[in-house]
Design an enzyme around this catalytic site. Structure first.
Site, mmCIF file in Angstrom:
data_model
loop_
_atom_site.group_PDB
_atom_site.id
_atom_site.type_symbol
_atom_site.label_atom_id
_atom_site.label_comp_id
_atom_site.label_asym_id
_atom_site.label_seq_id
_atom_site.Cartn_x
_atom_site.Cartn_y
_atom_site.Cartn_z
ATOM 1 N N ASP A 1 0.853 -1.197 0.000
ATOM 2 C CA ASP A 1 0.000 0.000 0.000
ATOM 3 C C ASP A 1 0.875 1.228 0.000
ATOM 4 O O ASP A 1 1.364 1.641 1.049
ATOM 5 C CB ASP A 1 -0.915 -0.033 1.224
ATOM 6 N N ASP B 1 -8.166 8.658 -4.103
ATOM 7 C CA ASP B 1 -8.880 7.633 -4.871
ATOM 8 C C ASP B 1 -8.085 6.334 -4.806
ATOM 9 O O ASP B 1 -6.911 6.298 -5.215
ATOM 10 C CB ASP B 1 -9.013 8.052 -6.336
ATOM 11 N N ASP C 1 -8.527 -1.352 -3.751
ATOM 12 C CA ASP C 1 -7.779 -2.435 -3.109
ATOM 13 C C ASP C 1 -8.155 -3.765 -3.760
ATOM 14 O O ASP C 1 -9.337 -4.031 -4.007
ATOM 15 C CB ASP C 1 -8.147 -2.564 -1.623
#
Lengths: 127, 127
Positions: free
Chosen positions: A40, A99, A102
């Site tokens: 991430d 924005d 996942d």
């Protein structure tokens, strides 16, 4: 072969959003397998294993970030499913929206073993 | 190291939607690398290589399907980006909407080398 089904994956993704927004890092991390990895954003070094993932979510929740789904979760014919949302957070004193999509990959027991968050610097917008 | 940037990937994803909706399979396929793979949906056998991918898109376009973006494309800090949309199509005489998220991975020249479409049977809804 046992394999997690689409409804189970989508329920986990909805629980992920609810648990995050409830500020409950332990509840978020309960969705993960012990050996899971979190990337991430995609392209950054991966966070590996339960302790590191718990620290990652504790830090993320501490920022006061909130997740707002912008579309229903998508499943697949395999082990992966996705959610598309905006992160609402204050960065350096400025309210921003990020924005994000996942993609989560699940093990046979329905735990997340891989999370990949798609967002780039140009996905960060003034709120 | 040269690497495709987020703006380039997002432009390709917008062109993908426009080219598909223009009914132009060759224009869609021009976005792909020769050795690309398409996994649509994730969990199904992959379509591999230009000839097979051209046949795949010719078939998809022949159904009259249209793609409607539901959120802006997302980039990443790596080689991948995603789009989230609905497919509007008639199946067996019934108008349906299919909730889909695509993840595309790009090569250094900005061509798509991997496409993964996330949708499950329970993402197909009556229109």
């Amino acid at each position: 072969m046992t394999m997690v089904d689409s409804a189970t994956m989508k329920a986990a993704l909805r629980e992920y959003v609810e648990a995050f927004n409830a500020g409950d890092a332990a509840r978020v991390c309960a969705l993960y397998a012990d050996h899971a990895t979190v990337e991430d954003p995609v392209g950054a070094p991966r966070v590996e294993g339960r302790a590191a993932i718990e620290a990652f979510y504790a830090g993320a929740i501490k920022t006061g970030a909130r997740l707002a789904l912008v579309a229903p979760p998508r499943g697949s014919h395999g082990r992966s499913a996705s959610i598309t949302f905006q992160v609402q957070v204050t960065m350096n004193g400025h309210a921003v929206k990020i924005d994000v999509t996942d993609v989560m990959t699940f093990d046979d027991s329905g735990k997340i073993e891989r999370m990949q968050a798609f967002w780039a610097p140009d996905d960060v917008h003034p709120a």
